[in-house]
Write a protein that holds these residues in place. Structure first.
Motif, PDB file in Angstrom:
ATOM      1  N   UNK A 137       0.837  -1.209   0.000  1.00 16.83           N
ATOM      2  CA  UNK A 137       0.000   0.000   0.000  1.00 16.83           C
ATOM      3  C   UNK A 137       0.864   1.249   0.000  1.00 16.83           C
ATOM      4  N   UNK A 138       1.922   1.238   0.838  1.00 14.13           N
ATOM      5  CA  UNK A 138       2.808   2.403   0.894  1.00 14.13           C
ATOM      6  C   UNK A 138       3.521   2.614  -0.438  1.00 14.13           C
ATOM      7  N   UNK A 139       3.978   1.506  -1.037  1.00 14.63           N
ATOM      8  CA  UNK A 139       4.670   1.634  -2.315  1.00 14.63           C
ATOM      9  C   UNK A 139       3.725   2.123  -3.406  1.00 14.63           C
ATOM     10  N   UNK A 140       2.529   1.542  -3.435  1.00 13.78           N
ATOM     11  CA  UNK A 140       1.552   1.974  -4.432  1.00 13.78           C
ATOM     12  C   UNK A 140       1.206   3.443  -4.232  1.00 13.78           C
ATOM     13  N   UNK A 141       1.005   3.813  -2.958  1.00  4.12           N
ATOM     14  CA  UNK A 141       0.691   5.213  -2.666  1.00  4.12           C
ATOM     15  C   UNK A 141       1.797   6.148  -3.092  1.00  4.12           C
ATOM     16  N   UNK A 142       3.046   5.750  -2.791  1.00  3.16           N
ATOM     17  CA  UNK A 142       4.184   6.579  -3.178  1.00  3.16           C
ATOM     18  C   UNK A 142       4.330   6.640  -4.686  1.00  3.16           C
ATOM     19  N   UNK A 143       4.153   5.466  -5.328  1.00  4.70           N
ATOM     20  CA  UNK A 143       4.239   5.429  -6.798  1.00  4.70           C
ATOM     21  C   UNK A 143       3.157   6.302  -7.425  1.00  4.70           C
ATOM     22  N   UNK A 144       1.951   6.246  -6.858  1.00  4.05           N
ATOM     23  CA  UNK A 144       0.856   7.069  -7.370  1.00  4.05           C
ATOM     24  C   UNK A 144       1.176   8.554  -7.212  1.00  4.05           C
ATOM     25  N   UNK A 145       1.706   8.905  -6.035  1.00  2.26           N
ATOM     26  CA  UNK A 145       2.068  10.309  -5.806  1.00  2.26           C
ATOM     27  C   UNK A 145       3.152  10.755  -6.786  1.00  2.26           C
ATOM     28  N   UNK A 146       4.181   9.911  -6.942  1.00  3.80           N
ATOM     29  CA  UNK A 146       5.264  10.259  -7.863  1.00  3.80           C
ATOM     30  C   UNK A 146       4.736  10.399  -9.289  1.00  3.80           C
ATOM     31  N   UNK A 147       3.904   9.422  -9.687  1.00  5.33           N
ATOM     32  CA  UNK A 147       3.352   9.456 -11.047  1.00  5.33           C
ATOM     33  C   UNK A 147       2.469  10.681 -11.247  1.00  5.33           C
ATOM     34  N   UNK A 148       1.665  10.986 -10.228  1.00  2.00           N
ATOM     35  CA  UNK A 148       0.757  12.136 -10.336  1.00  2.00           C
ATOM     36  C   UNK A 148       1.546  13.442 -10.414  1.00  2.00           C
ATOM     37  N   UNK A 149       2.591  13.553  -9.577  1.00  7.39           N
ATOM     38  CA  UNK A 149       3.417  14.767  -9.613  1.00  7.39           C
ATOM     39  C   UNK A 149       4.126  14.889 -10.964  1.00  7.39           C
ATOM     40  N   UNK A 150       4.645  13.752 -11.459  1.00  9.35           N
ATOM     41  CA  UNK A 150       5.330  13.764 -12.755  1.00  9.35           C
ATOM     42  C   UNK A 150       4.344  14.118 -13.862  1.00  9.35           C
ATOM     43  N   UNK A 151       3.145  13.527 -13.765  1.00  6.84           N
ATOM     44  CA  UNK A 151       2.100  13.813 -14.749  1.00  6.84           C
ATOM     45  C   UNK A 151       1.737  15.290 -14.735  1.00  6.84           C
ATOM     46  N   UNK A 152       1.608  15.829 -13.517  1.00 10.73           N
ATOM     47  CA  UNK A 152       1.284  17.247 -13.397  1.00 10.73           C
ATOM     48  C   UNK A 152       2.382  18.135 -13.961  1.00 10.73           C
ATOM     49  N   UNK A 153       3.634  17.735 -13.697  1.00  9.62           N
ATOM     50  CA  UNK A 153       4.767  18.527 -14.211  1.00  9.62           C
ATOM     51  C   UNK A 153       4.786  18.516 -15.735  1.00  9.62           C
TER      52      UNK A 153
ATOM     53  N   UNK B  18      -5.437  22.513 -24.965  1.00 15.29           N
ATOM     54  CA  UNK B  18      -5.296  23.178 -23.669  1.00 15.29           C
ATOM     55  C   UNK B  18      -6.386  22.733 -22.704  1.00 15.29           C
ATOM     56  N   UNK B  19      -7.607  22.628 -23.214  1.00 15.97           N
ATOM     57  CA  UNK B  19      -8.730  22.196 -22.376  1.00 15.97           C
ATOM     58  C   UNK B  19      -8.515  20.762 -21.889  1.00 15.97           C
ATOM     59  N   UNK B  20      -8.013  19.884 -22.782  1.00 16.86           N
ATOM     60  CA  UNK B  20      -7.746  18.497 -22.393  1.00 16.86           C
ATOM     61  C   UNK B  20      -6.642  18.422 -21.340  1.00 16.86           C
ATOM     62  N   UNK B  21      -5.625  19.244 -21.501  1.00 17.50           N
ATOM     63  CA  UNK B  21      -4.533  19.256 -20.515  1.00 17.50           C
ATOM     64  C   UNK B  21      -5.032  19.711 -19.153  1.00 17.50           C
ATOM     65  N   UNK B  22      -5.950  20.626 -19.148  1.00 15.20           N
ATOM     66  CA  UNK B  22      -6.563  21.050 -17.880  1.00 15.20           C
ATOM     67  C   UNK B  22      -7.241  19.867 -17.196  1.00 15.20           C
ATOM     68  N   UNK B  23      -7.891  19.030 -17.998  1.00 15.08           N
ATOM     69  CA  UNK B  23      -8.529  17.835 -17.442  1.00 15.08           C
ATOM     70  C   UNK B  23      -7.480  16.872 -16.900  1.00 15.08           C
ATOM     71  N   UNK B  24      -6.340  16.752 -17.605  1.00 13.32           N
ATOM     72  CA  UNK B  24      -5.244  15.897 -17.128  1.00 13.32           C
ATOM     73  C   UNK B  24      -4.710  16.407 -15.791  1.00 13.32           C
ATOM     74  N   UNK B  25      -4.584  17.714 -15.661  1.00 17.46           N
ATOM     75  CA  UNK B  25      -4.114  18.302 -14.400  1.00 17.46           C
ATOM     76  C   UNK B  25      -5.084  17.981 -13.259  1.00 17.46           C
ATOM     77  N   UNK B  26      -6.366  18.067 -13.545  1.00 16.21           N
ATOM     78  CA  UNK B  26      -7.364  17.737 -12.522  1.00 16.21           C
ATOM     79  C   UNK B  26      -7.253  16.261 -12.129  1.00 16.21           C
ATOM     80  N   UNK B  27      -7.036  15.402 -13.131  1.00 14.79           N
ATOM     81  CA  UNK B  27      -6.865  13.977 -12.860  1.00 14.79           C
ATOM     82  C   UNK B  27      -5.616  13.737 -12.018  1.00 14.79           C
ATOM     83  N   UNK B  28      -4.548  14.470 -12.314  1.00 12.69           N
ATOM     84  CA  UNK B  28      -3.314  14.358 -11.543  1.00 12.69           C
ATOM     85  C   UNK B  28      -3.544  14.723 -10.081  1.00 12.69           C
ATOM     86  N   UNK B  29      -4.268  15.796  -9.863  1.00 14.71           N
ATOM     87  CA  UNK B  29      -4.590  16.203  -8.492  1.00 14.71           C
ATOM     88  C   UNK B  29      -5.429  15.136  -7.794  1.00 14.71           C
ATOM     89  N   UNK B  30      -6.330  14.512  -8.541  1.00 14.59           N
ATOM     90  CA  UNK B  30      -7.165  13.448  -7.971  1.00 14.59           C
ATOM     91  C   UNK B  30      -6.320  12.249  -7.587  1.00 14.59           C
TER      92      UNK B  30
END
Length: 290
Positions: free
Chosen positions: A122-138, A270-282
């Motif tokens: 769970x910790x690894x998945x959570x960390x991986x998700x956070x890393x992936x989400x941050x990378x996705x957001x970047x 641009x609109x689609x990327x905004x949706x990706x950013x929202x998904x990253x935050x989720x």
């Protein structure tokens, strides 16, 4: 419990430092009780070694593979001088049947290990998700910046294309005016030629006295013919220029239309990327709840 009491059920095995006990994927027919030393359990992924656990004295391992008759899920290697008690399936059954304390200890060990593994996963998945989400957001932010610059460039190109189209229209109008002027020049050249012919006729009538006037008339005719020829050549060039200007005008108009379409598509991106950013935050929110 006293491990000595279990030695009669199995066989002992010793390992030197760095010696491999088993490899991932091998068939598992024994379980092990660590009597002395330490065992590193690890996997290798993408040419990288990932340590899963370091087992110490009193730890049992390999029982899951023995019970499920599955291949080994990891590698095991001695990192100290190590002594093991090895139990095959018949021996393991005898221990379970005759040694109640060991059975109880083993169930507790398995329960603790499963709980610990679940927490680790769970910790690894959570960390991986956070890393992936941050990378996705970047990445999304970087793409947004690039798309924004492309949109601005597209708008600028569209404006320049519009100005170019206007300039081309003006050049086309000027070419038409010049063409009309050369029509006038050609008319003058024709009239001058006729005037030269008439002058030649009059000089012939005048006899000896009109010889000088005949030379002038001949020069006027030649000059008229030259002017006419030059006017014709220039007219051909202007006609060619007009054709090319029309082609450029058509291409410019098409380019302007494409720029408008590109601008619209970039805005959609641009609109689609905004949706990706929202998904990253989720994803970050989900990861923090694990």
């Amino acid at each position: 419990m006293e491990w000595k009491a279990l030695e009669k059920y199995g066989s002992t095995k010793t390992l030197q430092v760095g010696e491999l006990l088993f490899r991932e994927g091998e068939e598992g027919k024994e379980m092990f009780l660590l009597l002395q030393g330490a065992i590193e359990v690890y996997v290798e992924r993408n040419e990288k070694k990932i340590t899963l656990a370091v087992l110490r004295e009193g730890t049992t391992f390999g029982e899951m593979t023995l019970l499920e008759r599955m291949p080994r899920s990891a590698n095991a290697k001695a990192i100290e001088y190590t002594k093991l008690l090895v139990l095959d399936e018949p021996s393991f059954r005898d221990v379970i049947r005759e040694q109640g304390d060991f059975s109880w200890m083993l169930m507790k060990e398995l329960s603790s290990r499963i709980r610990s593994n679940n927490l680790d996963v769970i910790q690894r998945i959570g960390q991986d998700l956070q890393d992936a989400a941050h990378q996705l957001g970047e990445y999304a932010h970087q793409i947004t910046g690039m798309v924004t610059r492309v949109v601005e460039s597209s708008k600028e190109i569209e404006t320049n294309q519009s100005l170019l189209f206007q300039d081309i229209q003006e050049v086309s109008k000027l070419a038409e005016k010049i063409s009309k002027s050369f029509d006038f020049v050609r008319t003058i050249a024709n009239q001058t030629k006729i005037l030269g012919i008439n002058a030649s006729i009059e000089s012939a009538r005048s006899g000896e006295q009109g010889k000088g006037f005949a030379v002038v008339a001949r020069e006027v005719r030649q000059l008229s013919e030259l002017s006419k020829n030059n006017a014709e050549e220039t007219r051909k060039l202007l006609t060619d220029i007009e054709g090319r200007v029309k082609n450029i005008s058509h291409s410019s108009e098409k380019s302007s239309t494409q720029c408008q379409k590109q601008t619209t598509e970039n805005q959609q991106i641009e609109a689609l990327i905004e949706e990706v950013l929202k998904l990253s935050e989720r994803l970050v929110q989900i990861a923090t709840t694990l």
